[in-house]
Motif scaffolding. Structure first.
Motif, PDB file in Angstrom:
ATOM      1  N   CYS A 179      39.510  71.671  53.611  1.00  0.00           N
ATOM      2  CA  CYS A 179      39.023  70.689  54.584  1.00  0.00           C
ATOM      3  C   CYS A 179      37.505  70.749  54.673  1.00  0.00           C
ATOM      4  O   CYS A 179      36.893  71.818  54.728  1.00  0.00           O
ATOM      5  CB  CYS A 179      39.647  70.965  55.946  1.00  0.00           C
ATOM      6  SG  CYS A 179      39.059  69.865  57.261  1.00  0.00           S
ATOM      7  N   LEU A 180      36.894  69.572  54.709  1.00  0.00           N
ATOM      8  CA  LEU A 180      35.438  69.478  54.776  1.00  0.00           C
ATOM      9  C   LEU A 180      34.908  69.405  56.204  1.00  0.00           C
ATOM     10  O   LEU A 180      33.738  69.702  56.453  1.00  0.00           O
ATOM     11  CB  LEU A 180      34.973  68.233  54.000  1.00  0.00           C
ATOM     12  CG  LEU A 180      35.354  68.202  52.516  1.00  0.00           C
ATOM     13  CD1 LEU A 180      35.021  66.838  51.924  1.00  0.00           C
ATOM     14  CD2 LEU A 180      34.653  69.308  51.759  1.00  0.00           C
ATOM     15  N   THR A 181      35.750  69.010  57.134  1.00  0.00           N
ATOM     16  CA  THR A 181      35.316  68.825  58.513  1.00  0.00           C
ATOM     17  C   THR A 181      35.221  70.139  59.276  1.00  0.00           C
ATOM     18  O   THR A 181      34.263  70.385  60.010  1.00  0.00           O
ATOM     19  CB  THR A 181      36.286  67.890  59.250  1.00  0.00           C
ATOM     20  OG1 THR A 181      36.393  66.664  58.544  1.00  0.00           O
ATOM     21  CG2 THR A 181      35.818  67.621  60.676  1.00  0.00           C
ATOM     22  N   MET A 182      36.216  70.990  59.107  1.00  0.00           N
ATOM     23  CA  MET A 182      36.309  72.196  59.921  1.00  0.00           C
ATOM     24  C   MET A 182      35.451  73.344  59.392  1.00  0.00           C
ATOM     25  O   MET A 182      35.211  74.311  60.097  1.00  0.00           O
ATOM     26  CB  MET A 182      37.768  72.641  60.041  1.00  0.00           C
ATOM     27  CG  MET A 182      38.693  71.568  60.601  1.00  0.00           C
ATOM     28  SD  MET A 182      38.086  70.795  62.127  1.00  0.00           S
ATOM     29  CE  MET A 182      38.125  72.165  63.263  1.00  0.00           C
ATOM     30  N   GLN A 183      35.001  73.245  58.152  1.00  0.00           N
ATOM     31  CA  GLN A 183      34.080  74.241  57.584  1.00  0.00           C
ATOM     32  C   GLN A 183      32.651  73.832  57.945  1.00  0.00           C
ATOM     33  O   GLN A 183      32.166  72.797  57.500  1.00  0.00           O
ATOM     34  CB  GLN A 183      34.258  74.308  56.072  1.00  0.00           C
ATOM     35  CG  GLN A 183      33.195  75.078  55.311  1.00  0.00           C
ATOM     36  CD  GLN A 183      33.003  76.508  55.778  1.00  0.00           C
ATOM     37  OE1 GLN A 183      32.027  76.820  56.458  1.00  0.00           O
ATOM     38  NE2 GLN A 183      33.948  77.368  55.427  1.00  0.00           N
ATOM     39  N   PRO A 184      31.969  74.611  58.752  1.00  0.00           N
ATOM     40  CA  PRO A 184      30.636  74.188  59.221  1.00  0.00           C
ATOM     41  C   PRO A 184      29.540  74.259  58.160  1.00  0.00           C
ATOM     42  O   PRO A 184      28.506  73.611  58.313  1.00  0.00           O
ATOM     43  CB  PRO A 184      30.343  75.174  60.364  1.00  0.00           C
ATOM     44  CG  PRO A 184      31.174  76.376  60.044  1.00  0.00           C
ATOM     45  CD  PRO A 184      32.411  75.857  59.384  1.00  0.00           C
ATOM     46  N   GLU A 185      29.746  75.019  57.105  1.00  0.00           N
ATOM     47  CA  GLU A 185      28.739  75.120  56.052  1.00  0.00           C
ATOM     48  C   GLU A 185      28.924  73.961  55.069  1.00  0.00           C
ATOM     49  O   GLU A 185      29.955  73.863  54.404  1.00  0.00           O
ATOM     50  CB  GLU A 185      28.880  76.462  55.318  1.00  0.00           C
ATOM     51  CG  GLU A 185      28.009  76.606  54.083  1.00  0.00           C
ATOM     52  CD  GLU A 185      26.542  76.360  54.350  1.00  0.00           C
ATOM     53  OE1 GLU A 185      25.954  75.501  53.655  1.00  0.00           O
ATOM     54  OE2 GLU A 185      25.986  77.025  55.254  1.00  0.00           O
ATOM     55  N   PRO A 186      27.953  73.056  54.978  1.00  0.00           N
ATOM     56  CA  PRO A 186      28.127  71.846  54.146  1.00  0.00           C
ATOM     57  C   PRO A 186      28.449  72.114  52.684  1.00  0.00           C
ATOM     58  O   PRO A 186      29.105  71.294  52.035  1.00  0.00           O
ATOM     59  CB  PRO A 186      26.777  71.129  54.289  1.00  0.00           C
ATOM     60  CG  PRO A 186      26.197  71.632  55.557  1.00  0.00           C
ATOM     61  CD  PRO A 186      26.650  73.051  55.675  1.00  0.00           C
ATOM     62  N   SER A 187      28.008  73.244  52.153  1.00  0.00           N
ATOM     63  CA  SER A 187      28.246  73.525  50.736  1.00  0.00           C
ATOM     64  C   SER A 187      29.587  74.200  50.476  1.00  0.00           C
ATOM     65  O   SER A 187      29.933  74.476  49.324  1.00  0.00           O
ATOM     66  CB  SER A 187      27.125  74.412  50.190  1.00  0.00           C
ATOM     67  OG  SER A 187      27.116  75.675  50.840  1.00  0.00           O
ATOM     68  N   LEU A 188      30.359  74.453  51.540  1.00  0.00           N
ATOM     69  CA  LEU A 188      31.654  75.109  51.395  1.00  0.00           C
ATOM     70  C   LEU A 188      32.766  74.165  51.835  1.00  0.00           C
ATOM     71  O   LEU A 188      32.520  73.071  52.326  1.00  0.00           O
ATOM     72  CB  LEU A 188      31.690  76.401  52.221  1.00  0.00           C
ATOM     73  CG  LEU A 188      30.662  77.475  51.870  1.00  0.00           C
ATOM     74  CD1 LEU A 188      30.806  78.672  52.805  1.00  0.00           C
ATOM     75  CD2 LEU A 188      30.799  77.916  50.420  1.00  0.00           C
TER      76      LEU A 188
END
Length: 391
Positions: free
Chosen positions: A103-112
Motif C-alpha cells: 500500500c502506498l497510502t499507509m506507508q509514510p515514506e514516499p520511496s517505500l
C-alpha cells in the motif's frame, strides 16, 4: 492499557502505555483477545532491524470491536474480527491491484511501500500485543468472523499472517494438485506452507529443517520430514524423483537461516531450493529478507549486512527457474481461508504449542527465540485467559 514493548535487543517488557484511540473517521478500536508472536518478531527482538525502542510489538491480531469512527459503515461494535498484518487503504494503485502488502497510502515514506502493525520500516503503527489496537480503515482491513469466533480463536488468528503467508508461498511456487513440493523451514510459516500445499492436493511434500520437534509437527500433517543435520535435502528429493527434483519449493526461513551448528548463512535455504527444484520449477520466498541488517556484518559478513545474498543465480538461470518474493497480500486469501476454517476443512491451530497471558510475553519471547523444544507457536491472550501448554 498494557502492552508488550520492545526496550532493546532481547528485552521486552509489559507495561502501561496510552490507550489506543480513534484518530481518523475510518478507524476502529479492537479489544485484542488473541495475538501471536511471529518468527519475524524475533528479527526485531534480537536487534536485527531498525525497530525503535518503546514501540509495541505484534502484527498477528484478532479481537472484538469496541469503538468505530463516524465514517465506518460495515464493521460494528461487538463483532469479532481478524486483522491482516498489512495495513492498507483500499484505494491506492497497489491496493486496487490487490497488492495490499505494498500500500502506498499507509506507508509514510514516499520511496517505500507497505505498512504493518508493530513492524520495522513499515510505518509508525503500534502493534497488537496489547489490550487495545487502533485499526486504520477498519471497514477495509478488518475481516469479520462468524458465531464460532470466540471458541476458535487459535484457528482464526492465524488468518492475520501465517496461514495466508504460507498459502502465498505456495501460490508463488505454483503448487498444483499432484505436485511434489519441498518446503525449507518447519517453523510456523513453513508448517503453514506445508499445510497449504497439502490442502491444494500436492502429492508429496518434503519439509527440511534441523529442529526435531518442528519436523514432527510436519510429519503429523502428512509431510515427509528431512532433518538437515543428517541429510542433504536436494539429494533426498532427487533420489525420490529420478534425479529431476521437486516440481516447486517454498522458502520459509529468511535472512537469518543457519546450519545445524548455528552458523548463519542467508543464502543457505535459497541455494538449497535452487538445487532441489527441477528445471523450469517455481520457488516462492516468504521468509523475511531485508536491505539492511544491523547485526549482519558480525553474524555473516559486510555484504549480508547490506541485504546482498550470494545465491547460485547461474544455476537458477541455467535451470530456467522462476522465483517469487515478498510479504503476503493477506486480504487476497484470508476470506477464502476463513471459510475453510469455518467449514472445518482447515484447522491451522495445530501449530500452537502455548497459550499464555500477555504478562508472560517476556518469557515467551525468550523461549521462542531460543527455539526451545516444544515452543512451536506462542499465542498471547491480553484478557488473561492464557492456559500454559496447549498440548
Amino acid at each position: 492499557m498494557k502492552a508488550a514493548v520492545y526496550e532493546g535487543p532481547r528485552t521486552v517488557t509489559v507495561k502501561d502505555v496510552p490507550d489506543a484511540k480513534i484518530e481518523h473517521p475510518c478507524d476502529i478500536i479492537v479489544k485484542i483477545t488473541t495475538t501471536n508472536i511471529c518468527g519475524s518478531d524475533l528479527h526485531m527482538y534480537e536487534g536485527r532491524t531498525s525497530f525503535e525502542s518503546g514501540r509495541t510489538l505484534g502484527h498477528e491480531n484478532m479481537g472484538q470491536v469496541v469503538e468505530v469512527g463516524p465514517a465506518v459503515r460495515k464493521v460494528q461494535v461487538g463483532e469479532y474480527v481478524v486483522l491482516p498484518f498489512n495495513i492498507a487503504c483500499g484505494f491506492c494503485k497497489q491496493c486496487e491491484r490487490g497488492l495490499t502488502n505494498y500500500c502506498l497510502t499507509m506507508q509514510p515514506e514516499p520511496s517505500l511501500a507497505g505498512a504493518a502493525y508493530g513492524f520495522a520500516d513499515m510505518g509508525p503503527y503500534q502493534g497488537g500485543q496489547a489490550e487495545l489496537l487502533r485499526v486504520p480503515y477498519g471497514d477495509f482491513n478488518a475481516l469479520r468472523l462468524g458465531e464460532d469466533a470466540a471458541e476458535r480463536q487459535t484457528d482464526y488468528v492465524m488468518l492475520a499472517d501465517i496461514f495466508p503467508t504460507g498459502y502465498h508461498a505456495t501460490e508463488m511456487a505454483s503448487v498444483k494438485p499432484g505436485d511434489q513440493t519441498i518446503v525449507f523451514g518447519a517453523g510456523p510459516v513453513g508448517l503453514m506452507a506445508t499445510y497449504s500445499a497439502l490442502l491444494k492436493g500436492a502429492g508429496r511434500v518434503w519439509v527440511a529443517d534441523h529442529q526435531p520437534d518442528r519436523l514432527r509437527k510436519a510429519e503429523e500433517i502428512g509431510a515427509i520430514p528431512i532433518n538437515t543435520a543428517e541429510q542433504n535435502p536436494a539429494e533426498v528429493v532427487k533420489e525420490a524423483t529420478l534425479g529431476l527434483g521437486a516440481d516447486n519449493g517454498c522458502e520459509c526461513v529468511g535472512y537469518q537461516a543457519h546450519d545445524p551448528e548455528g552458523h548463519e548463512d542467508a543464502s543457505l535455504t535459497l541455494n538449497g531450493l535452487i538445487d532441489s527444484v527441477r528445471f523450469t520449477g517455481h520457488i516462492g520466498v516468504v521468509g523475511v529478507f531485508l536491505p539492511q541488517d544491523p547485526g549482519g556484518e558480525e553474524a555473516q559478513g559486510e555484504l549480508e549486512a547490506q541485504g546482498k545474498v550470494p545465491i547460485d543465480f547461474g544455476m537458477m538461470w541455467f535451470k530456467g527457474q522462476r522465483m517469487g518474493t515478498g510479504q503476503a497480500p493477506v486480504k487476497k486469501y484470508n476470506r477464502a481461508l476463513r471459510d475453510l476454517i469455518a467449514g472445518e476443512k482447515a484447522k491451522p491451530s495445530f501449530v500452537v504449542s502455548h497459550e499464555l497471558s500477555l504478562d508472560e510475553a517476556p518469557t515467551a519471547y525468550e523461549h521462542f527465540d531460543a527455539r526451545d523444544e516444544g515452543w512451536t507457536k506462542v499465542v498471547l491472550h491480553p484478557d488473561g485467559h492464557g492456559n500454559g501448554h496447549k498440548r
